[in-house]
Design a protein around this motif. Structure first.
Motif, mmCIF file in Angstrom:
data_model
loop_
_atom_site.group_PDB
_atom_site.id
_atom_site.type_symbol
_atom_site.label_atom_id
_atom_site.label_comp_id
_atom_site.label_asym_id
_atom_site.label_seq_id
_atom_site.Cartn_x
_atom_site.Cartn_y
_atom_site.Cartn_z
ATOM 1 N N SER A 191 3.545 -17.827 -19.958
ATOM 2 C CA SER A 191 3.820 -17.552 -18.552
ATOM 3 C C SER A 191 4.294 -16.117 -18.406
ATOM 4 N N VAL A 192 3.827 -15.455 -17.358
ATOM 5 C CA VAL A 192 4.267 -14.089 -17.089
ATOM 6 C C VAL A 192 4.307 -13.879 -15.584
ATOM 7 N N SER A 193 5.341 -13.177 -15.132
ATOM 8 C CA SER A 193 5.495 -12.855 -13.718
ATOM 9 C C SER A 193 5.626 -11.348 -13.574
ATOM 10 N N THR A 194 4.930 -10.798 -12.588
ATOM 11 C CA THR A 194 4.971 -9.354 -12.393
ATOM 12 C C THR A 194 4.843 -9.020 -10.909
ATOM 13 N N ILE A 195 5.024 -7.759 -10.576
ATOM 14 C CA ILE A 195 4.905 -7.304 -9.188
ATOM 15 C C ILE A 195 3.433 -7.321 -8.784
ATOM 16 N N VAL A 196 3.124 -7.969 -7.680
ATOM 17 C CA VAL A 196 1.735 -8.098 -7.245
ATOM 18 C C VAL A 196 1.249 -6.863 -6.487
ATOM 19 N N ASP A 197 2.162 -6.032 -6.007
ATOM 20 C CA ASP A 197 1.786 -4.886 -5.182
ATOM 21 C C ASP A 197 0.837 -3.925 -5.905
ATOM 22 N N TYR A 198 1.035 -3.737 -7.203
ATOM 23 C CA TYR A 198 0.149 -2.862 -7.960
ATOM 24 C C TYR A 198 -1.273 -3.413 -7.974
ATOM 25 N N LEU A 199 -1.396 -4.706 -8.240
ATOM 26 C CA LEU A 199 -2.703 -5.345 -8.244
ATOM 27 C C LEU A 199 -3.338 -5.313 -6.851
ATOM 28 N N LYS A 200 -2.498 -5.483 -5.844
ATOM 29 C CA LYS A 200 -3.003 -5.435 -4.469
ATOM 30 C C LYS A 200 -3.593 -4.063 -4.157
ATOM 31 N N ASN A 201 -2.934 -2.999 -4.619
ATOM 32 C CA ASN A 201 -3.452 -1.650 -4.409
ATOM 33 C C ASN A 201 -4.789 -1.435 -5.102
ATOM 34 N N LEU A 202 -5.014 -2.165 -6.192
ATOM 35 C CA LEU A 202 -6.244 -2.009 -6.966
ATOM 36 C C LEU A 202 -7.334 -2.992 -6.555
ATOM 37 N N ARG A 203 -7.065 -3.857 -5.583
ATOM 38 C CA ARG A 203 -7.953 -4.989 -5.295
ATOM 39 C C ARG A 203 -9.388 -4.553 -5.010
ATOM 40 N N TYR A 204 -9.577 -3.565 -4.161
ATOM 41 C CA TYR A 204 -10.943 -3.149 -3.824
ATOM 42 C C TYR A 204 -11.621 -2.461 -5.002
ATOM 43 N N PHE A 205 -10.842 -1.775 -5.819
ATOM 44 C CA PHE A 205 -11.430 -1.184 -7.022
ATOM 45 C C PHE A 205 -11.837 -2.277 -8.011
ATOM 46 N N ILE A 206 -11.009 -3.299 -8.145
ATOM 47 C CA ILE A 206 -11.330 -4.419 -9.025
ATOM 48 C C ILE A 206 -12.691 -5.008 -8.669
ATOM 49 N N MET A 207 -12.974 -5.138 -7.374
ATOM 50 C CA MET A 207 -14.225 -5.732 -6.918
ATOM 51 C C MET A 207 -15.440 -4.870 -7.254
ATOM 52 N N LYS A 208 -15.228 -3.601 -7.537
ATOM 53 C CA LYS A 208 -16.332 -2.712 -7.903
ATOM 54 C C LYS A 208 -16.701 -2.839 -9.379
ATOM 55 N N CYS A 209 -15.814 -3.479 -10.162
ATOM 56 C CA CYS A 209 -16.074 -3.657 -11.592
ATOM 57 C C CYS A 209 -16.848 -4.956 -11.834
ATOM 58 N N ASP A 210 -17.250 -5.197 -13.069
ATOM 59 C CA ASP A 210 -18.114 -6.339 -13.378
ATOM 60 C C ASP A 210 -17.343 -7.579 -13.803
#
Length: 267
Positions: A191-210
């Motif tokens: 189990s791991v918990s982290t700040i989601v804001d960083y991932l949220k900032n990267l969300r649209y970039f994530i969708m550009k990857c495979d």
């Protein structure tokens, strides 16, 4: 060093989104790779970006370079270059970006530092679990979790179960695949918990990857690797919450965050 980028959308997007939470980027330009690393000012996120030579339509490295530059300025410069090709030239003390449109444009960004050991390699971990997701699935989970809380938790169990949660006082979000259609390697519960804001900032970039691969471990940073075909791997490690030993129940206080560990602890 001289290179030409024709896949300009992913190149521009990467630095535009990185500039939202990192200040300086450390470049290692070698014959075998074009690497960018950084840690955000709060020491919560470690970025390790690898572009392989086949990402570039031209890639010529006679001398290898290591230097740091202002990521915010770089992101703004790249955003202004809308040409189908971006040319990169690295010389002593400076990075040159140029493009041919109706106007021939060129930008020069001076180096900030040249110490090749400025940013050490992160420690490697034996993670208890790894999860392979499509990038669209990961982006959707991030969006839903961020609607509830500033923190996100990833949990795996021996029964090959994978759960994502977000909790904020009277609100909660829980998601798990009804019929897992992706690869999971769960050696032991984690189990791991982290700040989601960083991932949220990267969300649209994530969708550009495979594809996306999530590394989950107890008392270890959350790691997310994004693959862009065989041309690049973009790795992000996020500081995890430090678990405190259980104590006798006491009157609650405002706030739910636990102490968080600096990413520099793992370098």
């Amino acid at each position: 060093m001289e290179a030409e980028v024709t896949d300009t959308k992913i190149f521009r997007a990467l630095f535009r989104y990185l500039a939202r939470f990192i200040e300086f980027a450390h470049f290692d330009v070698k014959k075998t790779m074009f690497r960018v690393r950084s840690i955000d000012p709060h020491d919560f996120c470690y970025v390790d970006v690898l572009f392989y030579p086949n990402f570039f339509s031209k890639y010529n490295v006679e001398k290898e370079w290591s230097f740091s530059i202002d990521c915010s300025r770089l992101g703004k410069v790249l955003a202004s270059l809308n040409a189908p090709k971006i040319n990169i030239k690295i010389e002593e003390g400076r990075l040159r970006l140029s493009a041919k449109e109706e106007w021939n444009t060129s930008f020069i960004i001076r180096w900030l530092r040249t110490d090749i050991f400025d940013l050490p390699e992160p420690n490697t971990f034996d993670y208890e679990s790894t999860i392979n997701l499509t990038t669209d699935e990961l982006a959707e989970i991030i969006q839903k979790a961020s609607a509830i809380s500033h923190e996100i938790q990833f949990v795996t169990s021996k029964e090959n179960n994978f759960t994502v949660m977000a909790v904020d006082e009277d609100y909660s979000f829980i998601a798990s695949p009804s019929q897992p259609h992706f690869k999971m390697n769960i050696k032991s519960p984690a189990s791991v918990s982290t700040i989601v804001d960083y991932l949220k900032n990267l969300r649209y970039f994530i969708m550009k990857c495979d594809t996306a691969k999530i590394f989950i471990g107890n008392n270890k940073p959350l790691r997310v690797d994004l693959k862009y075909g065989n041309k690049g791997v973009f790795s992000f490690s996020f500081s995890h919450k430090k678990k405190e030993p259980k104590k006798e129940k006491r009157e609650s206080r405002s706030g739910t965050s636990l102490p968080r560990i600096s990413m520099k602890t793992f370098l």
